[in-house]
Design a protein around this motif. Structure first.
Motif, PDB file in Angstrom:
ATOM      1  N   ARG A  71       7.745  10.129  -3.535  1.00  0.00           N
ATOM      2  CA  ARG A  71       7.786  10.113  -4.990  1.00  0.00           C
ATOM      3  C   ARG A  71       7.993   8.681  -5.482  1.00  0.00           C
ATOM      4  NH1 ARG A  71       6.162  14.515  -8.063  1.00  0.00           N
ATOM      5  NH2 ARG A  71       7.060  14.380 -10.144  1.00  0.00           N
ATOM      6  N   ILE A  72       7.179   8.226  -6.407  1.00  0.00           N
ATOM      7  CA  ILE A  72       7.369   6.890  -6.959  1.00  0.00           C
ATOM      8  C   ILE A  72       7.468   6.984  -8.475  1.00  0.00           C
ATOM      9  CG2 ILE A  72       6.054   5.867  -5.051  1.00  0.00           C
ATOM     10  CD1 ILE A  72       3.844   5.259  -7.093  1.00  0.00           C
ATOM     11  N   PHE A 106      11.618   0.805 -10.731  1.00  0.00           N
ATOM     12  CA  PHE A 106      10.207   1.137 -10.860  1.00  0.00           C
ATOM     13  C   PHE A 106       9.431   0.554  -9.686  1.00  0.00           C
ATOM     14  CE2 PHE A 106      11.786   0.996 -15.280  1.00  0.00           C
ATOM     15  CZ  PHE A 106      11.459   2.287 -15.677  1.00  0.00           C
ATOM     16  N   ASP A 107       8.547   1.387  -9.122  1.00  0.00           N
ATOM     17  CA  ASP A 107       7.679   0.919  -8.045  1.00  0.00           C
ATOM     18  C   ASP A 107       6.415   0.275  -8.607  1.00  0.00           C
ATOM     19  OD1 ASP A 107       9.173   2.238  -5.727  1.00  0.00           O
ATOM     20  OD2 ASP A 107       8.798   3.939  -7.042  1.00  0.00           O
ATOM     21  N   LEU A 108       6.073   0.651  -9.834  1.00  0.00           N
ATOM     22  CA  LEU A 108       4.861   0.153 -10.471  1.00  0.00           C
ATOM     23  C   LEU A 108       5.135  -0.086 -11.947  1.00  0.00           C
ATOM     24  CD1 LEU A 108       1.722  -0.288 -10.588  1.00  0.00           C
ATOM     25  CD2 LEU A 108       1.546   2.183 -11.059  1.00  0.00           C
ATOM     26  N   ILE A 109       4.708  -1.259 -12.439  1.00  0.00           N
ATOM     27  CA  ILE A 109       4.813  -1.552 -13.874  1.00  0.00           C
ATOM     28  C   ILE A 109       3.438  -1.988 -14.356  1.00  0.00           C
ATOM     29  CG2 ILE A 109       5.916  -2.934 -15.667  1.00  0.00           C
ATOM     30  CD1 ILE A 109       8.350  -3.202 -13.928  1.00  0.00           C
ATOM     31  N   VAL A 110       2.892  -1.224 -15.298  1.00  0.00           N
ATOM     32  CA  VAL A 110       1.571  -1.525 -15.873  1.00  0.00           C
ATOM     33  C   VAL A 110       1.794  -2.111 -17.261  1.00  0.00           C
ATOM     34  CG1 VAL A 110      -0.676  -0.582 -16.526  1.00  0.00           C
ATOM     35  CG2 VAL A 110       0.583   0.418 -14.589  1.00  0.00           C
ATOM     36  N   LYS A 131       8.639  -4.552  -6.156  1.00  0.00           N
ATOM     37  CA  LYS A 131       8.436  -4.221  -4.751  1.00  0.00           C
ATOM     38  C   LYS A 131       8.757  -2.751  -4.528  1.00  0.00           C
ATOM     39  CE  LYS A 131       9.384  -8.852  -3.027  1.00  0.00           C
ATOM     40  NZ  LYS A 131      10.210  -9.692  -2.150  1.00  0.00           N
ATOM     41  N   PRO A 132       8.484  -2.228  -3.309  1.00  0.00           N
ATOM     42  CA  PRO A 132       8.820  -0.834  -3.032  1.00  0.00           C
ATOM     43  C   PRO A 132      10.279  -0.536  -3.293  1.00  0.00           C
ATOM     44  CG  PRO A 132       7.400  -1.691  -1.322  1.00  0.00           C
ATOM     45  CD  PRO A 132       7.758  -2.858  -2.202  1.00  0.00           C
ATOM     46  N   ARG A 133      10.592   0.734  -3.517  1.00  0.00           N
ATOM     47  CA  ARG A 133      11.916   1.166  -3.954  1.00  0.00           C
ATOM     48  C   ARG A 133      13.037   0.628  -3.078  1.00  0.00           C
ATOM     49  NH1 ARG A 133      13.425   5.140  -7.300  1.00  0.00           N
ATOM     50  NH2 ARG A 133      11.290   5.879  -7.413  1.00  0.00           N
ATOM     51  N   MET A 185       0.843  -1.187   0.000  1.00  0.00           N
ATOM     52  CA  MET A 185       0.000   0.000   0.000  1.00  0.00           C
ATOM     53  C   MET A 185       0.881   1.241   0.000  1.00  0.00           C
ATOM     54  SD  MET A 185      -2.931   1.190   2.729  1.00  0.00           S
ATOM     55  CE  MET A 185      -3.949  -0.211   2.323  1.00  0.00           C
ATOM     56  N   ILE A 186       0.516   2.229  -0.803  1.00  0.00           N
ATOM     57  CA  ILE A 186       1.272   3.475  -0.900  1.00  0.00           C
ATOM     58  C   ILE A 186       0.495   4.584  -0.224  1.00  0.00           C
ATOM     59  CG2 ILE A 186       2.296   5.157  -2.475  1.00  0.00           C
ATOM     60  CD1 ILE A 186       2.381   2.907  -4.548  1.00  0.00           C
TER      61      ILE A 186
END
Length: 251
Positions: free
Chosen positions: A23-24, A70-74, A99-101, A1-2
């Protein structure tokens, strides 16, 4: 969760803007330019830094780069060159876990420490070298990246004949990753010729073939090891463990 906090600012459409406390960064993988723009614009409302890739192979290269986190990959499923499922599979194989940074940085450090360990124990610290023999450009890129992440310098040959020619030019390698089915000269013939030339490098067959007789035929050509595609860092390390520090093969 962010964790997020609601901002008093609103975008022009009247939608409340949520700003992330930390910042992500995100990687958007989509072949449709309009979708890239729309998704990027939406994420930027939340203060997310974005990069884009138009196919699975480009995404794999970006995500596996040592400077990228990357914190998120879509990822879209339907992509050219390499589809979304293939891209995810190879990212996982490389140890990219989204996973988180702080955790991903730790993972990167582990890969760097692993590479240092492999090379420091090899011939008093000299760099290990490898030759990737494969006619498929996607496999070439993936195998190159996997070896690079382990600190192994490597070169690519597109078929068995190129592999023979490279050795005839005087180059030697500690490891050869040999595909089985290639044009011009296949992996079985190339392996036989290399052994006839006196090449004692570790040669590992890499193929999608899983029939026992076909694998046995490949092994009898002179392989030291056989691994089914897709390759992973763990599979490469298991191959390297069969090479002792003097450069000969251990069983």
């Amino acid at each position: 969760m962010i964790p997020v906090r609601r901002s008093e600012d609103r975008c022009r459409s009247g939608i409340p803007v949520l700003q992330l406390r930390n910042r992500i960064s995100a990687l958007l993988v989509d072949s449709d330019r309009s979708s890239q723009i729309a998704q990027s614009s939406f994420l930027r409302l939340y203060g997310v830094d974005t990069q884009t890739a138009s196919n699975g192979l480009s995404a794999f290269v970006l995500a596996s780069a040592s400077s990228s986190t990357f914190d998120l990959i879509v990822v879209d499923i339907s992509l050219p060159v390499m589809d979304g499922l293939g891209a995810i599979r190879y990212m996982r194989a490389l140890g990219i876990n989204f996973k988180p940074r702080e955790n991903k940085t730790s993972k990167g450090c582990q890969r760097k420490e692993m590479a240092t360990s492999i090379n420091s124990s090899w011939k008093l610290g000299t760099k290990m070298t490898a030759l990737v023999v494969d006619d498929d450009s996607i496999n070439q890129t993936i195998h190159h990246r996997l070896l690079e992440q382990l600190g192994i310098e490597n070169q690519v040959a597109r078929n068995g004949k190129e592999a023979i020619d490279i050795h005839c030019s005087g180059k030697k390698f500690d490891l050869i990753l040999m595909d089985r089915d290639m044009p011009v000269m296949n992996g079985i013939e190339a392996t036989r010729k290399l052994r006839a030339m006196g090449i004692r490098s570790m040669i590992a067959g890499v193929s999608t073939r899983c029939v026992k007789q076909e694998i046995q035929e490949f092994m009898e050509a002179g392989l030291d090891d056989y691994q089914e595609k897709p390759l992973t860092s763990a599979k490469i390390i298991s191959i390297l463990h069969k090479i002792d520090h003097s450069g000969s093969i251990s069983y």
